[in-house]
Design a protein around this motif. Structure first.
Motif, PDB file in Angstrom:
ATOM      1  N   ILE A  65      -5.351   5.657  -5.089  1.00 32.67           N
ATOM      2  CA  ILE A  65      -6.223   6.822  -5.266  1.00 32.67           C
ATOM      3  C   ILE A  65      -5.834   7.957  -4.318  1.00 32.67           C
ATOM      4  O   ILE A  65      -5.760   9.129  -4.710  1.00 32.67           O
ATOM      5  CB  ILE A  65      -7.694   6.416  -5.054  1.00 32.67           C
ATOM      6  N   ILE A  66      -5.563   7.604  -3.054  1.00 29.86           N
ATOM      7  CA  ILE A  66      -5.171   8.630  -2.083  1.00 29.86           C
ATOM      8  C   ILE A  66      -3.843   9.267  -2.493  1.00 29.86           C
ATOM      9  O   ILE A  66      -3.667  10.489  -2.430  1.00 29.86           O
ATOM     10  CB  ILE A  66      -5.090   8.027  -0.676  1.00 29.86           C
ATOM     11  N   GLY A  67      -2.879   8.435  -2.911  1.00 31.78           N
ATOM     12  CA  GLY A  67      -1.597   8.967  -3.348  1.00 31.78           C
ATOM     13  C   GLY A  67      -1.733   9.846  -4.576  1.00 31.78           C
ATOM     14  O   GLY A  67      -1.045  10.865  -4.712  1.00 31.78           O
ATOM     15  N   ARG A  78      -7.408  -2.632  -1.016  1.00 34.98           N
ATOM     16  CA  ARG A  78      -6.599  -1.763  -0.156  1.00 34.98           C
ATOM     17  C   ARG A  78      -5.549  -1.025  -0.976  1.00 34.98           C
ATOM     18  O   ARG A  78      -5.332   0.186  -0.789  1.00 34.98           O
ATOM     19  CB  ARG A  78      -5.937  -2.595   0.937  1.00 34.98           C
ATOM     20  N   GLU A  79      -4.893  -1.748  -1.871  1.00 37.43           N
ATOM     21  CA  GLU A  79      -3.885  -1.116  -2.717  1.00 37.43           C
ATOM     22  C   GLU A  79      -4.522  -0.086  -3.650  1.00 37.43           C
ATOM     23  O   GLU A  79      -3.918   0.956  -3.959  1.00 37.43           O
ATOM     24  CB  GLU A  79      -3.133  -2.166  -3.529  1.00 37.43           C
ATOM     25  N   THR A  80      -5.750  -0.373  -4.084  1.00 33.23           N
ATOM     26  CA  THR A  80      -6.458   0.572  -4.952  1.00 33.23           C
ATOM     27  C   THR A  80      -6.722   1.875  -4.224  1.00 33.23           C
ATOM     28  O   THR A  80      -6.502   2.968  -4.775  1.00 33.23           O
ATOM     29  CB  THR A  80      -7.793  -0.040  -5.431  1.00 33.23           C
ATOM     30  N   TRP A  81      -7.174   1.773  -2.980  1.00 29.33           N
ATOM     31  CA  TRP A  81      -7.410   2.987  -2.205  1.00 29.33           C
ATOM     32  C   TRP A  81      -6.107   3.740  -1.936  1.00 29.33           C
ATOM     33  O   TRP A  81      -6.080   4.983  -1.956  1.00 29.33           O
ATOM     34  CB  TRP A  81      -8.100   2.649  -0.883  1.00 29.33           C
ATOM     35  N   GLY A  93      -0.505  13.757  -4.521  1.00 31.59           N
ATOM     36  CA  GLY A  93       0.475  14.265  -5.474  1.00 31.59           C
ATOM     37  C   GLY A  93       0.001  15.542  -6.146  1.00 31.59           C
ATOM     38  O   GLY A  93       0.768  16.495  -6.326  1.00 31.59           O
ATOM     39  N   SER A  94      -1.258  15.585  -6.505  1.00 32.53           N
ATOM     40  CA  SER A  94      -1.841  16.793  -7.080  1.00 32.53           C
ATOM     41  C   SER A  94      -1.975  17.890  -6.026  1.00 32.53           C
ATOM     42  O   SER A  94      -1.742  19.073  -6.304  1.00 32.53           O
ATOM     43  CB  SER A  94      -3.213  16.469  -7.676  1.00 32.53           C
ATOM     44  N   CYS A 139       0.829  -1.216   0.000  1.00 34.61           N
ATOM     45  CA  CYS A 139       0.000   0.000   0.000  1.00 34.61           C
ATOM     46  C   CYS A 139       0.860   1.260   0.000  1.00 34.61           C
ATOM     47  O   CYS A 139       0.569   2.226  -0.714  1.00 34.61           O
ATOM     48  CB  CYS A 139      -0.925   0.000   1.212  1.00 34.61           C
ATOM     49  N   SER A 140       1.935   1.250   0.806  1.00 33.03           N
ATOM     50  CA  SER A 140       2.790   2.430   0.867  1.00 33.03           C
ATOM     51  C   SER A 140       3.515   2.655  -0.458  1.00 33.03           C
ATOM     52  O   SER A 140       3.693   3.799  -0.888  1.00 33.03           O
ATOM     53  CB  SER A 140       3.798   2.301   2.011  1.00 33.03           C
ATOM     54  N   LEU A 141       3.914   1.577  -1.134  1.00 30.47           N
ATOM     55  CA  LEU A 141       4.588   1.726  -2.424  1.00 30.47           C
ATOM     56  C   LEU A 141       3.624   2.215  -3.502  1.00 30.47           C
ATOM     57  O   LEU A 141       3.988   3.054  -4.332  1.00 30.47           O
ATOM     58  CB  LEU A 141       5.225   0.399  -2.835  1.00 30.47           C
ATOM     59  N   TRP A 142       2.399   1.678  -3.501  1.00 30.61           N
ATOM     60  CA  TRP A 142       1.391   2.166  -4.446  1.00 30.61           C
ATOM     61  C   TRP A 142       1.079   3.635  -4.182  1.00 30.61           C
ATOM     62  O   TRP A 142       0.905   4.414  -5.116  1.00 30.61           O
ATOM     63  CB  TRP A 142       0.119   1.330  -4.350  1.00 30.61           C
ATOM     64  N   PHE A 143       0.993   3.993  -2.907  1.00 30.67           N
ATOM     65  CA  PHE A 143       0.753   5.389  -2.546  1.00 30.67           C
ATOM     66  C   PHE A 143       1.876   6.275  -3.065  1.00 30.67           C
ATOM     67  O   PHE A 143       1.627   7.299  -3.726  1.00 30.67           O
ATOM     68  CB  PHE A 143       0.637   5.527  -1.028  1.00 30.67           C
TER      69      PHE A 143
END
Length: 202
Positions: free
Chosen positions: A152-154, A146-149, A158-159, A40-44
């Motif tokens: 999306i949060i990341g 979980r990784e999808t969320w 970033g924006s 999750c942290s890497l996807w974020f």
């Protein structure tokens, strides 16, 4: 406004700072297993960087950002024509990054649909690439919610790093103006860009 390089630096630094925070939060508060928390942290972190660098809010103008798309710069022309610069739809914290992500997904879907139609007109029987794409995305979301969320949060943070930096510069200039001061740099050409037609003349 800050230059494109400054925005990139802000994106990278904030991504490096936030990624371990997300990992800790996933472990301590969400009670994820260490492998899931790491994923999750890497996807974020990856989404944070991609959003700030490639899907920047400044895609609403002919800027240094759309140049990064190379020959695919034209993907963002309709978006640029429809979205006013620095308006709510381009520089909000949540709506604008999700809008850009949805717009990009719609463009890819439409291209795959068009390619399939053209091949069909030529007598070929290609797979329904657009449907396969939608199916694979749905499977990915259902398999890794979980990784999808986290992604999306990341993507939103970033924006947001870009938008908040713009807000701080604008507010800082306004506050200094109240005391009779002005920032030396007006940031009129904050991306150091020229319209594409002018770049081609050089």
């Amino acid at each position: 406004m800050p230059s494109a390089r400054t925005h990139d630096l802000i994106t990278v630094v904030s991504g490096i700072a936030l990624t371990p925070v997300v990992y800790h939060a996933c472990l301590e508060y969400a009670q994820f297993s260490p492998p899931t928390a790491l994923a999750c942290s890497l996807w974020f972190g990856g989404a944070h960087l991609v959003s700030g660098i490639m899907f920047s809010p400044d895609l609403d103008i002919d800027s240094a950002i759309d140049n990064r798309w190379g020959i695919f710069f034209w993907i963002w022309r309709p978006y640029m024509w429809l979205i006013p610069h620095r308006a709510f739809w381009s520089h909000s914290l949540i709506i604008s990054p999700l809008l850009r992500l949805g717009y990009f997904a719609a463009v890819v879907y439409g291209l795959l649909l068009g390619i399939g139609w053209c091949l069909g007109q030529l007598g070929f029987a290609p797979p329904a690439y657009h449907r396969e794409l939608a199916t694979q995305v749905n499977v990915l979301i259902e398999t890794y919610p979980r990784e999808t969320w986290a992604f999306i949060i990341g993507f939103c943070t970033g924006s947001a790093a870009h938008t908040i930096a713009d807000w701080l510069v604008t507010k800082g200039n306004w506050l200094l103006g109240g005391y009779g001061r002005r920032l030396r740099r007006r940031y009129r050409n904050h991306d150091q860009w020229l319209p594409r037609r002018e770049r081609l003349r050089q």
